[in-house]
Write an enzyme that holds these catalytic residues in place. Structure first.
Site, PDB file in Angstrom:
ATOM      1  N   TYR A   1       0.833  -1.208   0.000  1.00  0.00           N
ATOM      2  CA  TYR A   1       0.000   0.000   0.000  1.00  0.00           C
ATOM      3  C   TYR A   1       0.868   1.259   0.000  1.00  0.00           C
ATOM      4  CZ  TYR A   1      -3.922  -3.047   1.423  1.00  0.00           C
ATOM      5  OH  TYR A   1      -4.881  -4.025   1.505  1.00  0.00           O
TER       6      TYR A   1
ATOM      7  N   HIS B   1       0.038 -11.718   1.756  1.00  0.00           N
ATOM      8  CA  HIS B   1      -0.957 -10.962   0.989  1.00  0.00           C
ATOM      9  C   HIS B   1      -1.700 -11.788  -0.066  1.00  0.00           C
ATOM     10  CE1 HIS B   1      -1.834  -6.490   0.031  1.00  0.00           C
ATOM     11  NE2 HIS B   1      -2.857  -7.219  -0.324  1.00  0.00           N
TER      12      HIS B   1
END
Length: 301
Positions: free
Chosen positions: A46, A115
């Site tokens: 991110y 992830h």
């Protein structure tokens, strides 16, 4: 200071931070914590951990919050050769966690996730790294994201610690009943992201949506949509309907916004959707997720 290994529960309403840039993150985290959020979700990819770390530090001081009052999740990106991202081995996963902690200005995480299940040959090695990070006290809990039954069974078959969480795309158009049932059977907590996909404004900025998302919206988003009807019935927004559905399904939810009014609204979910409306929503499933532009990672080998 290492993480306390006593029982820890992830708050059911978290604050998602995907697509919130570093320069906005500090202020946004401050706003969310002041409103009452006590669960912040971020990730290595991110690229906003620095801003989030500054926001946490400032707000802890302003509100006299202790570190153990806020649940913080981050994720290691495992790599993906097809995207030009080098696959991470055991050592690289350990280093990635250390780097996230440094950027976040924290001694430990409350949850650390892999992830996505992209690196078939390294998945078990990556999971062993997370298990050791937990033993070392660098994270209180560990889990995965975008993993299917196959990926989790791979861990179980190896006799390793079972993930405590699986963060997956879930909303009325993507209900993944079989996977959710499997996770509950294995006592793996379900964390839902992209809860607001059915909204017309979901990822409205350029390059944030997917073609599959657009085609689904053409099928279902109009003035007579069931979410608009329910919104009027309960006197809440459509977003609140979608988020409340997730809570009533037993999921942890991660609403995201940079707008203070919407951040506050997304946290106000004290109403109840009645059984008839929950039953109607259960008929809206349209199949696979759409949040990932290159397809649902749960379908990876």
């Amino acid at each position: 200071m290492n993480a306390d290994q006593t029982l820890v529960n992830m708050p059911t309403i978290g604050f998602g931070t995907y697509l919130i840039p570093n320069e906005e993150a500090q202020k946004t985290i401050n706003t969310a914590l002041k409103i009452g959020y006590r669960h912040i979700d971020t990730a290595e990819v991110y690229r906003n951990e620095v801003g989030i770390g500054l926001g946490l530090k400032d707000t802890f001081s302003q509100l006299s919050l202790h570190r153990d009052e806020v649940f913080i999740t981050s994720k290691v990106f495992p790599g993906n050769p097809s995207w030009g991202r080098e696959p991470k081995n055991y050592k690289m996963c350990i280093e990635a966690c250390d780097s996230s902690l440094e950027r976040l200005k924290l001694d430990y995480l409350d949850c650390y996730l892999i992830h996505a299940p992209f690196c078939k040959d390294l998945r078990l090695e990556q999971w062993k790294a997370l298990c050791d990070l937990k033993k070392e006290g660098k994270t209180r809990t560990i889990g995965v994201s975008n993993y299917s039954q196959l990926h989790i069974q791979e861990i179980i078959n190896e006799g390793l610690e079972v993930p405590e969480y699986n963060q997956i795309e879930l909303h009325p158009w993507c209900q993944k009943e079989e996977l959710v049932s499997f996770l509950k059977d294995k006592n793996i907590k379900v964390v839902a992201y992209s809860s607001l996909v059915p909204l017309e404004g979901w990822r409205a900025k350029p390059n944030q949506d997917s073609s599959k998302s657009q085609s689904m919206k053409e099928d279902g988003a109009d003035n007579s949509s069931p979410f608009k009807i329910m919104s009027k019935k309960y006197g809440v927004s459509e977003a609140q309907i979608l988020l409340r559905w997730g809570l009533q399904m037993g999921f942890v939810i991660l609403p995201k916004s940079s707008d203070e009014n919407r951040i506050r609204e997304n946290f106000d979910l004290s109403f109840q959707i009645d059984d008839s409306d929950m039953k109607e929503i259960s008929t809206m499933d349209k199949g696979d997720g759409i949040a990932w532009p290159n397809g649902d990672p749960c379908n990876s080998e």
